[in-house]
Design a protein around this motif. Structure first.
Motif, PDB file in Angstrom:
ATOM      1  N   TYR A 123       1.131  -1.018  -0.449  1.00  0.00           N
ATOM      2  CA  TYR A 123      -0.328   0.034  -0.099  1.00  0.00           C
ATOM      3  C   TYR A 123       0.589   1.085   0.373  1.00  0.00           C
ATOM      4  O   TYR A 123       2.376   1.685   0.125  1.00  0.00           O
ATOM      5  CB  TYR A 123      -1.068   0.531   0.773  1.00  0.00           C
ATOM      6  CG  TYR A 123       0.022  -0.134   2.560  1.00  0.00           C
ATOM      7  CD1 TYR A 123      -0.709   1.281   2.878  1.00  0.00           C
ATOM      8  CD2 TYR A 123       0.150  -0.692   3.456  1.00  0.00           C
ATOM      9  CE1 TYR A 123       0.160   2.227   4.157  1.00  0.00           C
ATOM     10  CE2 TYR A 123       0.786  -0.171   4.917  1.00  0.00           C
ATOM     11  CZ  TYR A 123       0.772   0.835   4.992  1.00  0.00           C
ATOM     12  OH  TYR A 123       1.016   1.394   6.308  1.00  0.00           O
ATOM     13  N   LEU A 124       0.093   2.354  -0.437  1.00  0.00           N
ATOM     14  CA  LEU A 124       1.149   3.891  -0.567  1.00  0.00           C
ATOM     15  C   LEU A 124       0.650   5.165   0.506  1.00  0.00           C
ATOM     16  O   LEU A 124      -0.768   4.554   1.303  1.00  0.00           O
ATOM     17  CB  LEU A 124       0.596   4.356  -1.100  1.00  0.00           C
ATOM     18  CG  LEU A 124       1.543   3.883  -2.956  1.00  0.00           C
ATOM     19  CD1 LEU A 124       1.135   4.536  -4.188  1.00  0.00           C
ATOM     20  CD2 LEU A 124       3.023   4.281  -3.145  1.00  0.00           C
ATOM     21  N   CYS A 125       1.173   4.876   2.050  1.00  0.00           N
ATOM     22  CA  CYS A 125       0.586   5.752   2.581  1.00  0.00           C
ATOM     23  C   CYS A 125       1.781   7.184   2.105  1.00  0.00           C
ATOM     24  O   CYS A 125       2.265   7.591   1.613  1.00  0.00           O
ATOM     25  CB  CYS A 125       1.647   5.851   4.088  1.00  0.00           C
ATOM     26  SG  CYS A 125       1.115   6.901   5.372  1.00  0.00           S
ATOM     27  N   ARG A 134       1.288  12.996   6.474  1.00  0.00           N
ATOM     28  CA  ARG A 134       2.608  14.041   6.819  1.00  0.00           C
ATOM     29  C   ARG A 134       3.861  13.581   7.146  1.00  0.00           C
ATOM     30  O   ARG A 134       4.864  13.925   7.154  1.00  0.00           O
ATOM     31  CB  ARG A 134       1.930  15.025   6.828  1.00  0.00           C
ATOM     32  CG  ARG A 134       1.192  15.920   6.798  1.00  0.00           C
ATOM     33  CD  ARG A 134       1.983  16.846   5.399  1.00  0.00           C
ATOM     34  NE  ARG A 134       2.759  17.472   5.306  1.00  0.00           N
ATOM     35  CZ  ARG A 134       3.880  17.932   5.843  1.00  0.00           C
ATOM     36  NH1 ARG A 134       4.204  16.531   3.666  1.00  0.00           N
ATOM     37  NH2 ARG A 134       4.802  18.865   5.361  1.00  0.00           N
ATOM     38  N   MET A 135       3.216  12.191   8.165  1.00  0.00           N
ATOM     39  CA  MET A 135       4.277  12.079   9.064  1.00  0.00           C
ATOM     40  C   MET A 135       5.780  11.056   8.044  1.00  0.00           C
ATOM     41  O   MET A 135       6.653  10.633   7.887  1.00  0.00           O
ATOM     42  CB  MET A 135       4.233  10.702   9.955  1.00  0.00           C
ATOM     43  CG  MET A 135       3.995  12.116  11.218  1.00  0.00           C
ATOM     44  SD  MET A 135       3.554  10.691  12.993  1.00  0.00           S
ATOM     45  CE  MET A 135       4.199   9.004  12.508  1.00  0.00           C
ATOM     46  N   CYS A 136       4.646   9.722   6.555  1.00  0.00           N
ATOM     47  CA  CYS A 136       6.067   9.190   6.118  1.00  0.00           C
ATOM     48  C   CYS A 136       6.212  10.260   5.097  1.00  0.00           C
ATOM     49  O   CYS A 136       7.730  10.440   4.589  1.00  0.00           O
ATOM     50  CB  CYS A 136       4.719   8.570   6.121  1.00  0.00           C
ATOM     51  SG  CYS A 136       4.680   6.790   6.559  1.00  0.00           S
ATOM     52  N   VAL A 167       6.328  12.649  -1.273  1.00  0.00           N
ATOM     53  CA  VAL A 167       5.396  11.989  -1.739  1.00  0.00           C
ATOM     54  C   VAL A 167       4.039  11.609  -1.243  1.00  0.00           C
ATOM     55  O   VAL A 167       3.222  11.524  -0.736  1.00  0.00           O
ATOM     56  CB  VAL A 167       4.650  13.187  -2.984  1.00  0.00           C
ATOM     57  CG1 VAL A 167       5.227  14.667  -3.304  1.00  0.00           C
ATOM     58  CG2 VAL A 167       4.999  12.218  -3.550  1.00  0.00           C
ATOM     59  N   SER A 168       4.909   9.978  -0.494  1.00  0.00           N
ATOM     60  CA  SER A 168       3.877   8.964  -0.584  1.00  0.00           C
ATOM     61  C   SER A 168       5.303   7.793  -0.426  1.00  0.00           C
ATOM     62  O   SER A 168       6.298   8.618  -0.384  1.00  0.00           O
ATOM     63  CB  SER A 168       3.425   8.452  -1.000  1.00  0.00           C
ATOM     64  OG  SER A 168       3.943   8.289  -2.406  1.00  0.00           O
ATOM     65  N   ILE A 169       4.851   7.130   0.611  1.00  0.00           N
ATOM     66  CA  ILE A 169       5.657   5.605   0.852  1.00  0.00           C
ATOM     67  C   ILE A 169       5.446   4.544   0.097  1.00  0.00           C
ATOM     68  O   ILE A 169       3.665   4.548   0.546  1.00  0.00           O
ATOM     69  CB  ILE A 169       6.873   5.930   2.290  1.00  0.00           C
ATOM     70  CG1 ILE A 169       7.386   4.643   2.132  1.00  0.00           C
ATOM     71  CG2 ILE A 169       5.514   5.856   3.387  1.00  0.00           C
ATOM     72  CD1 ILE A 169       8.972   4.941   2.956  1.00  0.00           C
ATOM     73  N   HIS A 221      -4.656   2.910  -0.794  1.00  0.00           N
ATOM     74  CA  HIS A 221      -3.780   3.823  -0.383  1.00  0.00           C
ATOM     75  C   HIS A 221      -4.648   4.357   0.945  1.00  0.00           C
ATOM     76  O   HIS A 221      -5.121   4.507   1.805  1.00  0.00           O
ATOM     77  CB  HIS A 221      -4.341   5.207  -1.095  1.00  0.00           C
ATOM     78  CG  HIS A 221      -4.028   5.434  -2.329  1.00  0.00           C
ATOM     79  ND1 HIS A 221      -2.865   5.586  -2.788  1.00  0.00           N
ATOM     80  CD2 HIS A 221      -4.672   5.168  -3.414  1.00  0.00           C
ATOM     81  CE1 HIS A 221      -2.484   5.766  -4.189  1.00  0.00           C
ATOM     82  NE2 HIS A 221      -3.956   4.554  -4.654  1.00  0.00           N
ATOM     83  N   SER A 222      -3.180   5.145   2.154  1.00  0.00           N
ATOM     84  CA  SER A 222      -3.817   5.356   3.683  1.00  0.00           C
ATOM     85  C   SER A 222      -3.177   6.639   3.840  1.00  0.00           C
ATOM     86  O   SER A 222      -2.189   7.288   2.989  1.00  0.00           O
ATOM     87  CB  SER A 222      -2.522   4.396   4.434  1.00  0.00           C
ATOM     88  OG  SER A 222      -2.968   4.837   5.379  1.00  0.00           O
ATOM     89  N   GLY A 223      -3.752   7.439   4.558  1.00  0.00           N
ATOM     90  CA  GLY A 223      -3.362   8.560   4.754  1.00  0.00           C
ATOM     91  C   GLY A 223      -3.868   9.995   3.584  1.00  0.00           C
ATOM     92  O   GLY A 223      -3.035  10.511   3.116  1.00  0.00           O
ATOM     93  N   CYS A 224      -4.912   9.473   2.927  1.00  0.00           N
ATOM     94  CA  CYS A 224      -5.047  10.130   1.592  1.00  0.00           C
ATOM     95  C   CYS A 224      -5.172  12.229   2.119  1.00  0.00           C
ATOM     96  O   CYS A 224      -5.148  12.940   1.217  1.00  0.00           O
ATOM     97  CB  CYS A 224      -6.126   9.302   1.051  1.00  0.00           C
ATOM     98  SG  CYS A 224      -5.970   7.755   0.397  1.00  0.00           S
ATOM     99  N   GLU A 225      -5.657  12.479   3.394  1.00  0.00           N
ATOM    100  CA  GLU A 225      -5.261  13.818   3.772  1.00  0.00           C
ATOM    101  C   GLU A 225      -4.716  14.491   3.364  1.00  0.00           C
ATOM    102  O   GLU A 225      -4.952  15.745   3.136  1.00  0.00           O
ATOM    103  CB  GLU A 225      -5.705  14.031   5.111  1.00  0.00           C
ATOM    104  CG  GLU A 225      -4.860  13.901   6.267  1.00  0.00           C
ATOM    105  CD  GLU A 225      -4.671  12.093   6.272  1.00  0.00           C
ATOM    106  OE1 GLU A 225      -3.708  11.791   7.281  1.00  0.00           O
ATOM    107  OE2 GLU A 225      -5.305  11.192   5.594  1.00  0.00           O
TER     108      GLU A 225
END
Length: 147
Positions: free
Chosen positions: A26-28, A31-33, A40-42, A107-111
């Motif tokens: 998955y992609l996170c 903002r922490m990642c 822009v993602s991990i 996807h995670s952390g989509c905000e």
């Protein structure tokens, strides 16, 4: 069917073996990642903590009140996201020796999702071996292109 895979950091100091059940990742975008990786993602592969065996343990830092992140202090490669009170952890997809096998399924952390950076298939593309100045730098330094 469970399968053992390997991975590690860029310089090779930190290495691991992990038993995985599938190729789901998955992609996170949180903002922490983003801050932890500078991207822009991990991409992460979620695995049981007991399914990972470290040949050399990564260094770890507490990145929040709920988690820590594993990394190589020598080359800086991000390797893990580990929730403090959870039986599972995330390994960075890019740290696997065969990272191309993994496929994103969510996807995670989509905000904090930067959508313009992820659907870039319509942009011009070039290979490293097509960039003459890059090829020259690698040939001068190493005598070959990197893997």
């Amino acid at each position: 069917m469970p399968e053992e895979v390997t991975g590690g950091c860029m310089c090779g100091r930190v290495r691991y073996r992990a038993t995985i059940e599938d190729d789901d990742a998955y992609l996170c975008h949180c903002r922490m990642c983003q801050r932890a990786t500078g991207g822009v993602s991990i991409a992460f592969k979620n695995v049981s903590k007991t399914a990972v065996a470290w040949e050399t343990e990564p260094e770890r830092y507490v990145s929040s009140p709920i988690a820590r992140r594993g990394f190589c202090a020598q080359c800086g490669t991000p390797l893990t996201y580990e929730a403090q009170d959870h039986a599972f952890m995330d390994l960075t997809v890019g740290s696997f020796d065969d990272s191309a096998r993994f496929k994103p399924v969510e996807h995670s952390g989509c905000e904090s999702w930067h959508r313009d950076w992820l659907d870039t298939s319509g942009l011009p593309a070039s290979r490293t071996d097509e960039n003459a100045s890059m090829v020259k730098r690698w040939m001068d330094a190493l005598g070959k292109l990197p893997d």
